[in-house]
Motif scaffolding. Sequence first.
Motif, PDB file in Angstrom:
ATOM      1  N   CYS A 126       7.541 -24.041  33.054  1.00 43.98           N
ATOM      2  CA  CYS A 126       6.145 -24.181  33.588  1.00 43.98           C
ATOM      3  C   CYS A 126       5.299 -23.562  32.270  1.00 43.98           C
ATOM      4  CB  CYS A 126       6.277 -22.936  34.628  1.00 43.98           C
ATOM      5  SG  CYS A 126       7.263 -23.603  36.219  1.00 43.98           S
ATOM      6  N   ILE A 127       4.264 -24.062  32.390  1.00 46.04           N
ATOM      7  CA  ILE A 127       2.997 -23.791  31.473  1.00 46.04           C
ATOM      8  C   ILE A 127       2.435 -22.544  32.139  1.00 46.04           C
ATOM      9  CG2 ILE A 127       0.909 -24.427  30.427  1.00 46.04           C
ATOM     10  CD1 ILE A 127       1.967 -27.318  30.552  1.00 46.04           C
ATOM     11  N   GLN A 128       2.424 -21.422  31.433  1.00 49.56           N
ATOM     12  CA  GLN A 128       1.706 -20.204  31.696  1.00 49.56           C
ATOM     13  C   GLN A 128       0.077 -20.454  31.473  1.00 49.56           C
ATOM     14  OE1 GLN A 128       2.768 -16.624  30.271  1.00 49.56           O
ATOM     15  NE2 GLN A 128       1.123 -15.406  31.457  1.00 49.56           N
ATOM     16  N   VAL A 129      -0.612 -20.447  32.508  1.00 51.12           N
ATOM     17  CA  VAL A 129      -2.194 -20.527  32.561  1.00 51.12           C
ATOM     18  C   VAL A 129      -2.823 -19.306  32.724  1.00 51.12           C
ATOM     19  CG1 VAL A 129      -4.188 -21.781  33.452  1.00 51.12           C
ATOM     20  CG2 VAL A 129      -1.983 -22.989  33.722  1.00 51.12           C
ATOM     21  N   ASN A 130      -4.008 -18.974  31.771  1.00 50.42           N
ATOM     22  CA  ASN A 130      -4.756 -17.881  31.905  1.00 50.42           C
ATOM     23  C   ASN A 130      -5.623 -18.231  32.798  1.00 50.42           C
ATOM     24  OD1 ASN A 130      -6.416 -15.838  31.508  1.00 50.42           O
ATOM     25  ND2 ASN A 130      -6.142 -15.596  29.221  1.00 50.42           N
ATOM     26  N   ILE A 131      -5.446 -18.262  34.264  1.00 48.60           N
ATOM     27  CA  ILE A 131      -6.384 -18.599  35.108  1.00 48.60           C
ATOM     28  C   ILE A 131      -7.375 -17.739  35.434  1.00 48.60           C
ATOM     29  CG2 ILE A 131      -5.171 -17.645  37.319  1.00 48.60           C
ATOM     30  CD1 ILE A 131      -6.254 -21.110  37.153  1.00 48.60           C
ATOM     31  N   SER A 132      -7.519 -16.503  35.003  1.00 50.64           N
ATOM     32  CA  SER A 132      -8.457 -15.654  35.024  1.00 50.64           C
ATOM     33  C   SER A 132      -9.314 -15.527  33.958  1.00 50.64           C
ATOM     34  CB  SER A 132      -7.969 -14.350  35.821  1.00 50.64           C
ATOM     35  OG  SER A 132      -7.639 -14.350  37.036  1.00 50.64           O
ATOM     36  N   ARG A 133      -8.990 -16.188  33.065  1.00 49.38           N
ATOM     37  CA  ARG A 133      -9.599 -16.242  31.743  1.00 49.38           C
ATOM     38  C   ARG A 133      -9.733 -14.893  31.111  1.00 49.38           C
ATOM     39  NH1 ARG A 133     -11.448 -19.666  35.441  1.00 49.38           N
ATOM     40  NH2 ARG A 133     -11.765 -21.581  35.167  1.00 49.38           N
ATOM     41  N   ALA A 153       5.939 -32.824  28.083  1.00 51.74           N
ATOM     42  CA  ALA A 153       6.459 -33.881  28.958  1.00 51.74           C
ATOM     43  C   ALA A 153       7.177 -34.973  27.788  1.00 51.74           C
ATOM     44  CB  ALA A 153       5.542 -34.625  29.855  1.00 51.74           C
ATOM     45  N   ARG A 154       7.009 -34.986  27.003  1.00 52.77           N
ATOM     46  CA  ARG A 154       7.682 -36.129  25.900  1.00 52.77           C
ATOM     47  C   ARG A 154       9.119 -35.481  25.216  1.00 52.77           C
ATOM     48  NH1 ARG A 154       2.163 -37.443  24.648  1.00 52.77           N
ATOM     49  NH2 ARG A 154       2.173 -36.053  22.900  1.00 52.77           N
ATOM     50  N   LEU A 155       8.969 -34.185  25.394  1.00 53.39           N
ATOM     51  CA  LEU A 155      10.303 -33.492  24.915  1.00 53.39           C
ATOM     52  C   LEU A 155      11.497 -33.911  25.397  1.00 53.39           C
ATOM     53  CD1 LEU A 155       8.483 -29.936  24.003  1.00 53.39           C
ATOM     54  CD2 LEU A 155       9.041 -31.957  22.587  1.00 53.39           C
ATOM     55  N   PRO A 156      12.758 -34.240  24.869  1.00 53.67           N
ATOM     56  CA  PRO A 156      13.848 -34.670  25.545  1.00 53.67           C
ATOM     57  C   PRO A 156      14.663 -33.721  26.395  1.00 53.67           C
ATOM     58  CG  PRO A 156      14.369 -34.358  23.291  1.00 53.67           C
ATOM     59  CD  PRO A 156      12.715 -34.175  23.594  1.00 53.67           C
ATOM     60  N   ARG A 157      14.801 -32.424  26.101  1.00 49.39           N
ATOM     61  CA  ARG A 157      15.531 -31.466  26.713  1.00 49.39           C
ATOM     62  C   ARG A 157      14.847 -30.486  27.370  1.00 49.39           C
ATOM     63  NH1 ARG A 157      19.399 -32.587  27.885  1.00 49.39           N
ATOM     64  NH2 ARG A 157      20.704 -30.723  27.626  1.00 49.39           N
ATOM     65  N   LEU A 158      13.761 -30.677  27.954  1.00 46.82           N
ATOM     66  CA  LEU A 158      13.079 -29.975  28.855  1.00 46.82           C
ATOM     67  C   LEU A 158      12.339 -30.672  30.040  1.00 46.82           C
ATOM     68  CD1 LEU A 158      10.357 -28.148  26.606  1.00 46.82           C
ATOM     69  CD2 LEU A 158      12.730 -27.417  27.253  1.00 46.82           C
ATOM     70  N   ALA A 159      12.411 -30.072  31.157  1.00 47.94           N
ATOM     71  CA  ALA A 159      11.871 -30.985  32.458  1.00 47.94           C
ATOM     72  C   ALA A 159      10.652 -30.114  32.802  1.00 47.94           C
ATOM     73  CB  ALA A 159      12.835 -30.630  33.439  1.00 47.94           C
ATOM     74  N   LEU A 160       9.589 -30.614  32.723  1.00 46.95           N
ATOM     75  CA  LEU A 160       8.109 -30.037  32.888  1.00 46.95           C
ATOM     76  C   LEU A 160       7.848 -29.859  34.330  1.00 46.95           C
ATOM     77  CD1 LEU A 160       5.532 -28.520  31.993  1.00 46.95           C
ATOM     78  CD2 LEU A 160       4.530 -30.908  31.967  1.00 46.95           C
ATOM     79  N   ARG A 161       8.123 -28.618  35.064  1.00 47.59           N
ATOM     80  CA  ARG A 161       8.260 -28.771  36.503  1.00 47.59           C
ATOM     81  C   ARG A 161       6.801 -28.084  36.908  1.00 47.59           C
ATOM     82  NH1 ARG A 161      13.393 -28.210  38.609  1.00 47.59           N
ATOM     83  NH2 ARG A 161      12.131 -28.179  40.537  1.00 47.59           N
ATOM     84  N   GLY A 162       6.028 -27.460  36.417  1.00 42.12           N
ATOM     85  CA  GLY A 162       4.791 -27.100  36.969  1.00 42.12           C
ATOM     86  C   GLY A 162       4.012 -26.025  36.233  1.00 42.12           C
ATOM     87  N   LEU A 163       3.221 -25.107  36.861  1.00 41.35           N
ATOM     88  CA  LEU A 163       2.562 -24.082  36.230  1.00 41.35           C
ATOM     89  C   LEU A 163       2.612 -22.894  36.984  1.00 41.35           C
ATOM     90  CD1 LEU A 163      -0.903 -26.056  36.696  1.00 41.35           C
ATOM     91  CD2 LEU A 163       0.479 -26.219  34.749  1.00 41.35           C
ATOM     92  N   MET A 164       2.560 -21.780  36.021  1.00 44.59           N
ATOM     93  CA  MET A 164       2.709 -20.537  36.210  1.00 44.59           C
ATOM     94  C   MET A 164       1.483 -19.588  35.848  1.00 44.59           C
ATOM     95  SD  MET A 164       3.366 -17.115  35.092  1.00 44.59           S
ATOM     96  CE  MET A 164       4.444 -16.674  33.970  1.00 44.59           C
ATOM     97  N   ALA A 165       1.091 -18.657  36.501  1.00 44.98           N
ATOM     98  CA  ALA A 165      -0.322 -17.848  36.613  1.00 44.98           C
ATOM     99  C   ALA A 165      -0.203 -16.437  37.001  1.00 44.98           C
ATOM    100  CB  ALA A 165      -1.459 -18.279  37.092  1.00 44.98           C
TER     101      ALA A 165
END
Length: 234
Positions: A126-133, A153-165
């Motif tokens: 998951c990508i960590q998002v600084n949602i509160s800036r 998403a193009r990296l072969p050994r990762l599965a991009l599942r979503g976002l975290m905050a």
Amino acid sequence: MTDNALSASLTHARERLTHALIDAKRPENDASLLAVSKTKPAAMIRQAWSLGQREFGENYLQEALDKQAELADLDDIVWHFIGPLQSNKTRAVAENFAWMHSVDRLKIAKRLSEQRPEHLPPLNVCIQVNISREESKSGVMLKDVAPLAEAIARLPRLALRGLMAIPAPAEGLDAQRAPLAELRELLQALQASLPDAPLDTLSMGMSDDLEAAVLEGATLVRLGTAIFGARNTT
């Protein structure tokens, strides 16, 4: 915490999630608990596992690796790394975890992909998002999420599942929901722009804002104190 107390707190956490899902008019299996076990002993994790909990989140790498070694007989346990990660420690995460929640740089993602063993399934990230800036917080600013997601998403050994905050603390349900709604909308935009990526995860919500997170679509709710009690500080 005694075994009985842990059983009671885990039961209460499950009931709380169930009630939140009902209030949100979502299916009862639409979100799951991630038990945040940082600073807690392996024996406590084993007890939670015996009560049916399977997914555990750790923030501190060496502590987590020690617990994994002690609990190696629990072959269906699922380990999530949810803390900040230095680039020189990516190999241990790539080799020993099923999930990585706190990706905030392409350099980290590339190293995780390169170091993920071939015999293991792709590492869920998951990508960590600084949602509160917040300047003091880790995570990607909103404007930078889309290009980072496209690259991951193009990296072969990762599965991009979503976002975290981890939003800034807020009082009241509406105030808690506002940044979480932004994260949900951001995931929806990524789902539209990256239709081939398995983007199905919102890792958000903790002990103080579980209900707000579920109302805004959380699929993994990270509970520590509500399950294991106050964090050990010694």
